[in-house]
Write a protein that holds these residues in place. Structure first.
Motif, PDB file in Angstrom:
ATOM      1  N   LYS A  72      16.313  29.004 -20.719  1.00  0.00           N
ATOM      2  CA  LYS A  72      15.204  28.764 -19.795  1.00  0.00           C
ATOM      3  C   LYS A  72      15.107  27.299 -19.389  1.00  0.00           C
ATOM      4  CE  LYS A  72      12.274  32.649 -21.171  1.00  0.00           C
ATOM      5  NZ  LYS A  72      10.929  33.064 -21.641  1.00  0.00           N
ATOM      6  N   ALA A  73      15.481  26.399 -20.282  1.00  0.00           N
ATOM      7  CA  ALA A  73      15.367  24.974 -19.963  1.00  0.00           C
ATOM      8  C   ALA A  73      16.276  24.597 -18.801  1.00  0.00           C
ATOM      9  CB  ALA A  73      15.701  24.130 -21.190  1.00  0.00           C
ATOM     10  N   TRP A  74      17.478  25.183 -18.745  1.00  0.00           N
ATOM     11  CA  TRP A  74      18.426  24.822 -17.695  1.00  0.00           C
ATOM     12  C   TRP A  74      18.084  25.449 -16.349  1.00  0.00           C
ATOM     13  CZ3 TRP A  74      21.945  21.138 -17.208  1.00  0.00           C
ATOM     14  CH2 TRP A  74      22.373  20.478 -18.363  1.00  0.00           C
ATOM     15  N   ARG A  75      16.992  26.202 -16.291  1.00  0.00           N
ATOM     16  CA  ARG A  75      16.514  26.663 -14.986  1.00  0.00           C
ATOM     17  C   ARG A  75      16.058  25.476 -14.127  1.00  0.00           C
ATOM     18  NH1 ARG A  75      12.703  31.897 -16.584  1.00  0.00           N
ATOM     19  NH2 ARG A  75      14.411  33.268 -17.255  1.00  0.00           N
ATOM     20  N   ALA A  76      15.832  24.336 -14.781  1.00  0.00           N
ATOM     21  CA  ALA A  76      15.448  23.132 -14.046  1.00  0.00           C
ATOM     22  C   ALA A  76      16.539  22.711 -13.068  1.00  0.00           C
ATOM     23  CB  ALA A  76      15.158  21.996 -15.028  1.00  0.00           C
ATOM     24  N   LEU A  77      17.777  23.105 -13.336  1.00  0.00           N
ATOM     25  CA  LEU A  77      18.896  22.799 -12.460  1.00  0.00           C
ATOM     26  C   LEU A  77      19.732  24.069 -12.305  1.00  0.00           C
ATOM     27  CD1 LEU A  77      20.220  20.519 -10.858  1.00  0.00           C
ATOM     28  CD2 LEU A  77      21.582  19.970 -12.879  1.00  0.00           C
ATOM     29  N   PRO A  78      19.355  24.932 -11.370  1.00  0.00           N
ATOM     30  CA  PRO A  78      20.003  26.242 -11.249  1.00  0.00           C
ATOM     31  C   PRO A  78      21.524  26.182 -11.142  1.00  0.00           C
ATOM     32  CG  PRO A  78      18.057  26.147  -9.869  1.00  0.00           C
ATOM     33  CD  PRO A  78      18.267  24.767 -10.394  1.00  0.00           C
ATOM     34  N   MET A  79      22.050  25.155 -10.480  1.00  0.00           N
ATOM     35  CA  MET A  79      23.496  25.061 -10.299  1.00  0.00           C
ATOM     36  C   MET A  79      24.228  24.907 -11.632  1.00  0.00           C
ATOM     37  SD  MET A  79      25.615  22.406  -7.887  1.00  0.00           S
ATOM     38  CE  MET A  79      25.210  20.996  -8.918  1.00  0.00           C
ATOM     39  N   MET A  80      23.532  24.393 -12.660  1.00  0.00           N
ATOM     40  CA  MET A  80      24.147  24.125 -13.959  1.00  0.00           C
ATOM     41  C   MET A  80      23.726  25.127 -15.022  1.00  0.00           C
ATOM     42  SD  MET A  80      26.014  21.508 -13.285  1.00  0.00           S
ATOM     43  CE  MET A  80      26.471  20.960 -14.923  1.00  0.00           C
ATOM     44  N   ARG A  81      23.196  26.282 -14.608  1.00  0.00           N
ATOM     45  CA  ARG A  81      22.738  27.242 -15.605  1.00  0.00           C
ATOM     46  C   ARG A  81      23.888  27.800 -16.436  1.00  0.00           C
ATOM     47  NH1 ARG A  81      18.714  31.774 -13.807  1.00  0.00           N
ATOM     48  NH2 ARG A  81      18.851  32.117 -16.053  1.00  0.00           N
ATOM     49  N   GLY A  82      25.096  27.710 -15.904  1.00  0.00           N
ATOM     50  CA  GLY A  82      26.250  28.145 -16.696  1.00  0.00           C
ATOM     51  C   GLY A  82      26.411  27.343 -17.968  1.00  0.00           C
TER      52      GLY A  82
END
Length: 340
Positions: free
Chosen positions: A91-101
């Motif tokens: 959920k934390a990496w939702r801050a940068l959708p392009m890097m959710r991988g």
């Protein structure tokens, strides 16, 4: 009215900011959790090996440079990121959708490492149980799992005045023919007297230590080839169950229980290291060993592999980029000073 207001503010301060996920009981819980997450069994065996292979004391130069340039900044970044979001990596990496991988990569890496590390703990539990005996089972060749290739068998035969044969048996020298006596290096002094000083070991090139046979034949019960799966080793299966049960009870109440367990688990590796240090200092020739180990071989610093190993060890030691630091920091209070 004033009394009621003071009571409410006290409860709010002592309670959890994040009621859904909870918070650490105090700052020490978080610090010890990060310390226990970073320092474990891998630091006991992996770091000394890398230090020896990469120039002894000289390895500390690239190690601390990588720690300052890569390790600590990334550590602080992940802790700050997790504390700000109060969420796990996914959920934390939702801050940068392009890097959710990156988040899913962290999750997979952490899962694989956790499973493999628990296998290591399984073996530790197995050896711990086996050590509660008057004689350690991996110190001699007189056990049912030992083979004729066990390294101590030849010496035991020779000490008993016997000759070790290729089939693994020990026989009296006077039972051998003249050609066999010459083959095994037995010198006949006179009638009934023999010298075993130059006794030959016919299996010398195949010898293995008793500890190695205990590991492969008794603990792992290793199959003869990769094509044979073998059967389940019930001792290891039971130890693996115990390892997972320990984790279950440590996490049964989330950070409220794991935050207290770390007071033991985070300090235990240091206790072990101190014990090993004291034990090493009592062994004969320890001065030469320490000097040989820590004497810097500065010529190694010109090899790129040394710097690569230092960088890998930093990520391995701090467990950065695995998602664990983000998770641990997510249980901090929002205004916690994670810098100091």
């Amino acid at each position: 009215m004033g009394k009621s207001f003071n009571s409410c503010t006290t409860l709010a301060f002592k309670g959890d900011e994040n009621e859904a996920r909870g918070n650490w009981g105090n700052k020490a819980d978080f610090i010890l959790s990060c310390l226990g997450y970073a320092v474990g069994l891998g630091n006991v065996w992996r770091f000394p090996y890398l230090t020896y292979e990469n120039g002894g004391g000289a390895f500390l130069i690239p190690y601390f440079i990588m720690l300052a340039l890569a390790g600590l900044p990334l550590f602080f970044l992940e802790v700050s990121f997790g504390q700000y979001c109060s969420e796990g990596p996914i959920k934390a990496w939702r801050a940068l959708p392009m890097m959710r991988g990156v988040a899913f990569g962290m999750l997979v890496t952490c899962a694989v490492v956790s499973i493999s590390y628990n296998i290591v703990i399984t073996y530790c539990i197995r050896y711990l149980v086996a050590s509660f005996t008057t004689k350690l089972p991996w110190t001699d060749c007189d056990n049912e799992w030992n083979t004729k290739y066990c390294s101590l068998k030849f010496g035991d035969c020779k000490d008993a005045g016997l000759v070790f044969l290729e089939n693994g048996t020990c026989v009296e020298p006077d039972t051998l023919t003249y050609q066999e006596l010459n083959y095994f290096g037995v010198e006949q002094l006179d009638a009934g007297n023999y010298s075993l000083e130059n006794l030959r070991d016919p299996l010398a090139q195949y010898r293995v230590r008793p500890s190695e046979e205990y590991w492969t034949l008794e603990v792992r019960k290793e199959a003869s080839s990769i094509g044979e799966t073998g059967s389940i080793v019930w001792e290891l299966a039971l130890c693996l169950l115990v390892a997972w049960l320990i984790i279950f009870f440590c996490l049964i109440k989330g950070v409220k229980s794991s935050g207290k367990v770390v007071y033991l688990t985070a300090t235990f590796p240091y206790v072990v290291l101190v014990i090993l240090l004291i034990l090493g200092l009592t062994l004969p020739g320890h001065q030469k060993g320490i000097k040989f180990f820590v004497t810097p071989r500065l010529e190694k610093l010109s090899e790129p592999q040394v710097w690569l190993d230092a960088a890998v060890q930093i990520f391995y030691s701090l467990s950065a980029a695995w998602g664990g630091l983000i998770t641990l920091a997510s249980y901090n209070r929002f205004h916690n000073n994670c810098y100091l």
